[in-house]
Design a protein around this motif. Sequence first.
Motif, short mmCIF file in Angstrom:
data_model
loop_
_atom_site.label_atom_id
_atom_site.label_comp_id
_atom_site.label_asym_id
_atom_site.label_seq_id
_atom_site.Cartn_x
_atom_site.Cartn_y
_atom_site.Cartn_z
N GLN A 231 11.65 7.29 24.16
CA GLN A 231 12.15 8.12 23.13
C GLN A 231 11.35 8.12 21.97
N VAL A 232 10.91 9.20 21.44
CA VAL A 232 10.23 9.26 20.02
C VAL A 232 11.18 9.87 19.13
N SER A 233 11.73 9.38 18.25
CA SER A 233 12.66 10.22 17.24
C SER A 233 13.00 9.01 16.25
N ARG A 234 13.48 9.78 14.85
CA ARG A 234 13.91 9.00 13.99
C ARG A 234 15.05 8.48 14.33
N PHE A 235 15.35 7.19 13.70
CA PHE A 235 16.83 6.53 14.12
C PHE A 235 18.00 7.09 13.21
N ASP A 236 18.57 7.99 14.24
CA ASP A 236 19.26 8.78 13.52
C ASP A 236 20.56 9.10 14.57
N LYS A 237 21.61 9.25 14.02
CA LYS A 237 22.87 9.19 15.04
C LYS A 237 22.81 10.41 15.76
N TRP A 238 22.14 11.54 15.18
CA TRP A 238 22.21 12.78 16.17
C TRP A 238 21.14 12.50 17.19
N LYS A 239 20.13 11.83 17.16
CA LYS A 239 19.26 11.40 18.23
C LYS A 239 19.68 10.73 19.23
N ASP A 240 20.89 9.66 18.78
CA ASP A 240 21.70 8.98 19.74
C ASP A 240 20.62 8.04 20.73
N PRO A 241 20.24 6.99 19.57
CA PRO A 241 19.49 6.05 20.46
C PRO A 241 20.28 5.17 21.13
N LEU A 242 21.55 4.68 20.89
CA LEU A 242 22.12 3.82 21.42
C LEU A 242 22.77 4.47 22.59
N GLY A 243 23.00 5.69 22.82
CA GLY A 243 23.27 6.36 24.08
C GLY A 243 22.05 6.32 25.03
N VAL A 244 20.81 6.60 24.54
CA VAL A 244 19.63 6.21 25.36
C VAL A 244 19.59 4.81 25.86
N VAL A 245 19.82 4.02 25.28
CA VAL A 245 19.87 2.49 25.52
C VAL A 245 21.02 2.39 26.74
N ALA A 246 22.15 3.04 26.50
CA ALA A 246 23.27 2.98 27.57
C ALA A 246 22.90 3.60 28.86
N ALA A 247 22.32 4.66 28.83
CA ALA A 247 21.75 5.52 29.95
C ALA A 247 20.73 4.62 30.47
N TYR A 248 19.76 4.16 29.91
CA TYR A 248 18.58 3.17 30.61
C TYR A 248 19.22 2.12 31.50
N ARG A 249 20.33 1.57 30.91
CA ARG A 249 20.92 0.34 31.59
C ARG A 249 21.62 0.87 32.66
N LEU A 250 21.96 1.97 32.84
CA LEU A 250 22.40 2.42 34.11
C LEU A 250 21.50 2.55 35.21
N VAL A 251 20.25 3.04 34.61
CA VAL A 251 19.02 3.37 35.54
C VAL A 251 18.48 1.92 35.97
N ARG A 252 18.49 0.91 35.27
CA ARG A 252 18.14 -0.39 35.45
C ARG A 252 18.71 -1.17 36.62
N GLN A 253 20.11 -0.55 36.83
CA GLN A 253 20.61 -1.16 38.02
C GLN A 253 19.99 -0.94 39.29
N LEU A 254 19.25 0.11 39.35
CA LEU A 254 18.73 0.75 40.64
C LEU A 254 17.10 0.47 40.32
N ILE A 255 16.54 0.34 39.28
CA ILE A 255 15.07 0.46 39.09
C ILE A 255 14.76 -0.81 37.69
N PRO A 256 14.88 -2.20 38.67
CA PRO A 256 15.22 -3.21 37.51
C PRO A 256 14.11 -3.50 36.77
N GLN A 257 12.72 -3.19 37.18
CA GLN A 257 11.65 -3.32 36.30
C GLN A 257 11.23 -2.11 35.27
N LEU A 258 12.09 -1.41 35.01
CA LEU A 258 11.86 0.03 34.25
C LEU A 258 12.00 -0.63 32.75
#
Length: 433
Positions: A231-258
């Motif tokens: 994700q390329v964006s400002r560190f801004d609550k409207w860009k939801d970087p912490l939500g990106v991290v949360a989604a990524y961690r769900l994906v890592r459960q199936l794709i551990p090397q992501l």
Amino acid sequence: MLDVIDIGDRSLAAYRGVAPDEQLEELVRVSQRLRGARILHLNATSYGGGVSEILRSCVPLLRDLGLQAEWKIIRGDDAFFQITKRLHNGLQGAPGELSETEKALYLGNAQLNAPHLAEGYDFVIVHDPQPAAIAGLARHRGSRWIWRCHIDTAHPNPAIWEFLTPYLAAYDAAVFTLENFIPPHFPIRRVAIIPPAIDPLSPKNLALPKALARHILEWIGVRLDQPLVTQVSRFDKWKDPLGVVAAYRLVRQLIPQLQLALVSSMALDDPEAWDIYEKVRADTTGDPLIHVFTNLVGVGNVEVNAFQSLSDVVIQKSLREGFGLVVSEALWKGTPVVAGRVGGIPMQMPPGTGGILVDSIEECAEALIHLLRHPRISRALGESGRERVRHHFLMPRLLLDELLLLERLSGEQSREDPHPSPLPEGEGAATVG
């Protein structure tokens, strides 16, 4: 005094074979009718966001087309930019009010900057809320003033909107990205709908040789033998970087090397970004597969280009979004995008084009898994997205729409004249299918 931004020379001829020929030809015809017009673009920062990137490309191209264009930025201290960030958030619907002291500081900054705005411009284009109050303090007979709002103001905080509205009444016209961004009881009668655009010939968007792009990312510690989402964006609550991290961690459960890369540019007019940055760092420290980069550690436009070119998927999980230039940037490189279904993003990614729109962390994770597991579908979405960007979201189209608006305004009376005439609907607006 206002700071004048130095820019290089650009040639419209360089866009032959890149942007559609019919857009380039019409742009030349319209610019000839405005030849010699004096245009000022005024905003709050020369780096770190989409507005400054647009201006760095558009102003030299206006000069190449025979117009006398300048780009200046207002001055302000940290307290002022803290207030304008709250103003910016409030216009996007965040709760809260400005105190009387904060209102006075905002207006005081406009009063300090306005006297340094020399007369002699035919058009003054003011970007976003930071310098918005200047128009009523620096009116010059014969100038046309345009307020260009780049953010989603469809449902503004009523207290913030009530404060800003009186200062917008001084403008001759306004420009929004989408029609539904026009706030209630809008005081400017002349409104054009013009989506932003990217510059395909900027360092961020030029085609990089794949070997060079790989070298750039490997040099800063990204492994390209493992899948990568960015994700390329400002560190801004409207860009939801912490939500990106949360989604990524769900994906890592199936794709551990992501791997996940969060790439940001810290801007002068966004002091709140540091708070978000610290929260992201605290949430990701200790995970070697999460990379956090900013312009302050040497990651700039060329590195962003490499990330967008070589990532398996680019994410833009916005909660509010004016347009989201990074979506078009990624699509221009043929990279599929998973993005929030907000603001101007769906305009860039209609169904079956460019990627997948999502409304939650869980949907973001599901979309990432789908694209990572189906590379053929990913490639097809990226290719269709590139074609959409070529026809609708490259710099020559943006310049054409803006010059059509200026041409229309040039034939009208200014707000200082006693009987201003209305701008017919649709004039100067881009039609995006």
